[in-house]
Design a protein around this motif. Structure first.
Motif, PDB file in Angstrom:
ATOM      1  N   ILE A 221       6.908  52.297  43.800  1.00 39.24           N
ATOM      2  CA  ILE A 221       6.942  53.583  44.509  1.00 39.24           C
ATOM      3  C   ILE A 221       8.262  53.797  45.238  1.00 39.24           C
ATOM      4  CG2 ILE A 221       4.437  53.712  44.771  1.00 39.24           C
ATOM      5  CD1 ILE A 221       4.727  52.915  47.662  1.00 39.24           C
ATOM      6  N   ALA A 254       4.583  61.461  44.612  1.00 43.77           N
ATOM      7  CA  ALA A 254       5.882  61.151  44.015  1.00 43.77           C
ATOM      8  C   ALA A 254       6.704  62.419  43.806  1.00 43.77           C
ATOM      9  CB  ALA A 254       5.679  60.424  42.685  1.00 43.77           C
ATOM     10  N   GLN A 259      10.615  61.966  43.185  1.00 41.59           N
ATOM     11  CA  GLN A 259      10.682  60.796  42.305  1.00 41.59           C
ATOM     12  C   GLN A 259      10.192  61.092  40.892  1.00 41.59           C
ATOM     13  OE1 GLN A 259       9.564  56.903  43.569  1.00 41.59           O
ATOM     14  NE2 GLN A 259       9.551  57.434  45.728  1.00 41.59           N
ATOM     15  N   LEU A 282       7.120  59.694  36.618  1.00 41.46           N
ATOM     16  CA  LEU A 282       8.154  59.080  37.450  1.00 41.46           C
ATOM     17  C   LEU A 282       9.485  59.012  36.713  1.00 41.46           C
ATOM     18  CD1 LEU A 282       6.060  56.156  38.908  1.00 41.46           C
ATOM     19  CD2 LEU A 282       6.997  58.054  40.222  1.00 41.46           C
TER      20      LEU A 282
END
Length: 283
Positions: A221, A254, A259, A282
């Motif tokens: 993460i 995210a 991200q 991601l």
């Protein structure tokens, strides 16, 4: 900040929902809605936010552009995602199994492009999801305004964005593999690929193992956050719908953290994305 994940379906028993609370230190899972959702809650939904631009043009009586040989069933973002995941090192790791390893791990594919990223026009829930989106985003306004808000959601510029749990999970596993490839063994890849249940085979153990892997190794993460609780609640792993909703929560988080791969970074056409939508995974 609160993040909401929805595994959308047209049958109540197939809908999955959960929430993540980010307090700056941890991402705390909640399986029940808060008493009152904050106005800035970010939501990710597992369902296409658009349909094939070629199909849309046909419905308007227009000749569609050449979109390949799939009969205008797929969106540009689906074709991009199929190629993108196909380039993952984890996918190649599975393909490179030795003969002895193939005897131990007999699943043919870790990633299957058309099975794991299905064509939009093959999903019966899309019309209902689009109606839900319009009702949620703008229940009392003009059609043109609704379409503008829908286009914003499709481009990832809204508080509600599109998710696809399996590709998002694969992108998290790919990040872990690049952080420490000793963590992501062939056994892990088999477990990840097999997390969705089949009739009479709920795959609860696989979902529990995946949760613990992502919870214990949070380098994927790329933020100083603990994933809580340490042990997955039974309700989360009992159903792949609820588990997918958790992956949608992580997608929303995210995306808020910048991200995920934007449509611009994916090299997609803005007009296409405004009509078809873009799947977030991601970077």
């Amino acid at each position: 900040m609160l993040f909401h994940g929805i595994d959308f379906a047209n049958r109540d028993n197939n809908i999955g929902r959960c929430w993540l609370q980010d307090d700056g230190v941890s991402l705390q899972l909640h399986l029940q809605p808060p008493a009152e959702e904050a106005a800035d809650t970010r939501t990710a939904v597992d369902c296409p936010f658009g349909t094939s631009r070629g199909f849309g043009r046909i419905l308007q009586g227009l000749l569609p552009p050449d979109e390949g040989d799939d009969g205008y069933k797929t969106r540009e973002t689906e074709r991009w995602l199929r190629h993108h995941i196909g380039q993952f090192d984890t996918h190649q790791e599975w393909r490179n199994r030795t003969d002895a390893e193939r005897e131990l791990f007999r699943r043919p594919n870790y990633y299957h492009p058309t099975a794991h990223v299905q064509s939009t026009l093959g999903l019966q829930i899309v019309p209902e999801c689009l109606a839900w989106l319009m009702e949620t985003l703008a229940p009392d306004t003009e059609p043109d305004i609704r379409l503008e808000l829908l286009a914003s959601a499709r481009k990832g510029e809204s508080q509600i964005v599109e998710a696809h749990p399996r590709p998002f999970l694969y992108s998290a596993i790919e990040r872990l593999f690049h952080h420490n490839n000793q963590l992501v063994t062939l056994q892990v890849l088999e477990t990840v690929a097999d997390y969705k249940e089949r009739p009479g085979d709920p795959h609860v153990a696989q979902r529990g193992q995946i949760y613990r892997l992502l919870q214990q190794h949070t380098q994927w993460i790329r933020q100083a956050r603990a994933i809580l609780p340490a042990e997955p609640p039974d309700e989360l792993i009992a159903s792949d719908h609820t588990f997918d909703a958790w992956l949608c929560c992580l997608t929303a988080w995210a995306h808020h953290q910048n991200q995920t791969i934007t449509w611009q970074a994916a090299g997609l056409d803005e007009a296409a994305v405004a009509c078809e939508g873009h799947i977030l995974v991601l970077s």
